[in-house]
Design an enzyme around this catalytic site. Sequence first.
Site, PDB file in Angstrom:
ATOM      1  N   GLY A 220     -42.146 -10.613  47.324  1.00  0.00           N
ATOM      2  CA  GLY A 220     -40.828 -10.081  49.072  1.00  0.00           C
ATOM      3  C   GLY A 220     -41.601  -9.404  49.466  1.00  0.00           C
ATOM      4  O   GLY A 220     -40.623  -8.568  50.329  1.00  0.00           O
ATOM      5  N   SER A 221     -42.819  -9.972  50.246  1.00  0.00           N
ATOM      6  CA  SER A 221     -43.603  -9.168  51.851  1.00  0.00           C
ATOM      7  C   SER A 221     -42.263  -9.560  52.903  1.00  0.00           C
ATOM      8  O   SER A 221     -42.216  -8.797  53.642  1.00  0.00           O
ATOM      9  CB  SER A 221     -44.951  -9.696  51.730  1.00  0.00           C
ATOM     10  OG  SER A 221     -45.118 -10.820  52.380  1.00  0.00           O
ATOM     11  N   ASN A 222     -42.303 -10.630  52.674  1.00  0.00           N
ATOM     12  CA  ASN A 222     -40.409 -10.563  54.334  1.00  0.00           C
ATOM     13  C   ASN A 222     -39.730 -10.524  53.592  1.00  0.00           C
ATOM     14  O   ASN A 222     -38.978  -9.714  54.572  1.00  0.00           O
ATOM     15  CB  ASN A 222     -40.570 -11.853  53.894  1.00  0.00           C
ATOM     16  CG  ASN A 222     -41.545 -13.248  54.908  1.00  0.00           C
ATOM     17  OD1 ASN A 222     -41.743 -13.008  55.896  1.00  0.00           O
ATOM     18  ND2 ASN A 222     -42.597 -13.707  54.083  1.00  0.00           N
TER      19      ASN A 222
ATOM     20  N   LYS B 176     -26.032 -26.729  37.601  1.00  0.00           N
ATOM     21  CA  LYS B 176     -26.118 -25.429  39.122  1.00  0.00           C
ATOM     22  C   LYS B 176     -25.295 -25.159  39.761  1.00  0.00           C
ATOM     23  O   LYS B 176     -25.171 -24.009  40.415  1.00  0.00           O
ATOM     24  CB  LYS B 176     -27.138 -26.721  40.316  1.00  0.00           C
ATOM     25  CG  LYS B 176     -27.064 -26.671  41.033  1.00  0.00           C
ATOM     26  CD  LYS B 176     -28.973 -27.034  41.490  1.00  0.00           C
ATOM     27  CE  LYS B 176     -29.534 -27.204  43.512  1.00  0.00           C
ATOM     28  NZ  LYS B 176     -30.183 -27.322  42.842  1.00  0.00           N
TER      29      LYS B 176
ATOM     30  N   MET C   4     -37.646 -20.275  45.384  1.00  0.00           N
ATOM     31  CA  MET C   4     -38.127 -21.109  45.320  1.00  0.00           C
ATOM     32  C   MET C   4     -36.918 -22.356  44.392  1.00  0.00           C
ATOM     33  O   MET C   4     -38.142 -22.407  43.167  1.00  0.00           O
ATOM     34  CB  MET C   4     -39.219 -21.199  43.689  1.00  0.00           C
ATOM     35  CG  MET C   4     -40.263 -19.978  44.693  1.00  0.00           C
ATOM     36  SD  MET C   4     -40.652 -19.987  46.069  1.00  0.00           S
ATOM     37  CE  MET C   4     -42.447 -21.188  45.717  1.00  0.00           C
ATOM     38  N   ARG C   5     -36.010 -22.066  44.993  1.00  0.00           N
ATOM     39  CA  ARG C   5     -34.995 -23.316  44.548  1.00  0.00           C
ATOM     40  C   ARG C   5     -34.804 -24.117  45.963  1.00  0.00           C
ATOM     41  O   ARG C   5     -34.446 -23.055  46.936  1.00  0.00           O
ATOM     42  CB  ARG C   5     -34.027 -22.513  43.693  1.00  0.00           C
ATOM     43  CG  ARG C   5     -34.029 -22.666  42.309  1.00  0.00           C
ATOM     44  CD  ARG C   5     -32.942 -21.758  41.922  1.00  0.00           C
ATOM     45  NE  ARG C   5     -33.527 -20.851  40.204  1.00  0.00           N
ATOM     46  CZ  ARG C   5     -33.288 -21.747  39.737  1.00  0.00           C
ATOM     47  NH1 ARG C   5     -33.568 -23.322  39.814  1.00  0.00           N
ATOM     48  NH2 ARG C   5     -34.495 -20.857  38.284  1.00  0.00           N
TER      49      ARG C   5
ATOM     50  N   HIS D 246     -40.998 -20.990  56.420  1.00  0.00           N
ATOM     51  CA  HIS D 246     -41.394 -21.782  55.746  1.00  0.00           C
ATOM     52  C   HIS D 246     -43.012 -21.888  56.340  1.00  0.00           C
ATOM     53  O   HIS D 246     -43.643 -21.890  57.605  1.00  0.00           O
ATOM     54  CB  HIS D 246     -41.228 -23.297  56.149  1.00  0.00           C
ATOM     55  CG  HIS D 246     -42.007 -24.371  54.900  1.00  0.00           C
ATOM     56  ND1 HIS D 246     -42.453 -24.254  53.505  1.00  0.00           N
ATOM     57  CD2 HIS D 246     -43.103 -25.291  55.805  1.00  0.00           C
ATOM     58  CE1 HIS D 246     -43.385 -25.350  53.366  1.00  0.00           C
ATOM     59  NE2 HIS D 246     -43.652 -25.819  54.863  1.00  0.00           N
TER      60      HIS D 246
HETATM   61  C1  GRF Z   1     -43.661 -17.135  52.282  1.00  0.00           C
HETATM   62  O1  GRF Z   1     -44.860 -17.382  52.761  1.00  0.00           O
HETATM   63  C2  GRF Z   1     -42.553 -17.721  52.566  1.00  0.00           C
HETATM   64  O2  GRF Z   1     -42.535 -18.432  53.977  1.00  0.00           O
HETATM   65  C3  GRF Z   1     -42.161 -18.950  51.607  1.00  0.00           C
HETATM   66  O3  GRF Z   1     -42.090 -17.768  50.339  1.00  0.00           O
HETATM   67  C4  GRF Z   1     -43.339 -17.245  51.084  1.00  0.00           C
HETATM   68  C5  GRF Z   1     -43.107 -16.002  50.011  1.00  0.00           C
HETATM   69  O4  GRF Z   1     -43.590 -14.429  50.532  1.00  0.00           O
HETATM   70  N1  GRF Z   1     -41.352 -19.136  51.648  1.00  0.00           N
HETATM   71  P1  GRF Z   1     -42.834 -13.590  49.964  1.00  0.00           P
HETATM   72  O5  GRF Z   1     -42.240 -13.419  48.900  1.00  0.00           O
HETATM   73  O6  GRF Z   1     -42.036 -13.300  51.430  1.00  0.00           O
HETATM   74  O7  GRF Z   1     -43.900 -12.648  50.706  1.00  0.00           O
END
Ligand code: GRF
Length: 206
Positions: free
Chosen positions: A17-19, A70, A95-96, A114
């Site tokens: 969840g860093s983003n 789904k 992740m889906r 990505h």
């Molecule tokens: C990121 O590198 C993003 O590009 C990819 O998954 C990762 C998620 O990282 N889709 P975080 O959970 O936001 O730290």
Amino acid sequence: MEDAPLKNIAVFASGRGSNFSAIIRAVKKGKIKANLSLLISDNPKAGAIARAKRAGVKMALVKREDFSSKSDFEKRIIQHLQDNKIELVILAGFMRVLGPDLIQTFNQRILNIHPAILPSFKGAQGIKDAFDYGVKVTGVTIHFVDAEMDHGPIVLQAQVLVEENDTLESLEKKIHKIEHKLYPQAIRLFLEGKLRVEGRKVKITP
Ligand code: GRF
């Protein structure tokens, strides 16, 4: 003249969840002008859930294994999105691969990040795959989501150089640093109505 009401946005995250945190910070600083209304997670162990609690963002846990198909899983997610009047869905380490229910309901209103320069190094291990391949330049892509994984029209890309002394860990750090800047920029462009999708191309109004 009165300002237009803020749009409601939702983040989907399965992991660290860093983003998501970078988006929380950008909203707090006013760099993203929106209500961060909801975190959707499919993983009870996701670090993003603790981040949501700390930041006071509403969270919905929707686990795939609780649904027989789904489509039913996605219908529950869509219900959460509609209940919260969400106008933009932001995938941040979800992740889906999304199915037709979500993609059609939120057509051209779902963004993904990505950690490589698409169309190279699609999939869950974009940073490692690029590093192992020996590329000298990699980077980050923000794109609209369509039915194929890591495929939809590209909004923004930024490059990251792989230097002689980089390790996988140091490259990951560089990529994440760029991600945390680039995603808020793309979200802001969307919310300002500056993105127009024409086939595979995204036109950005200055
Ligand atoms: C990121 O590198 C993003 O590009 C990819 O998954 C990762 C998620 O990282 N889709 P975080 O959970 O936001 O730290």
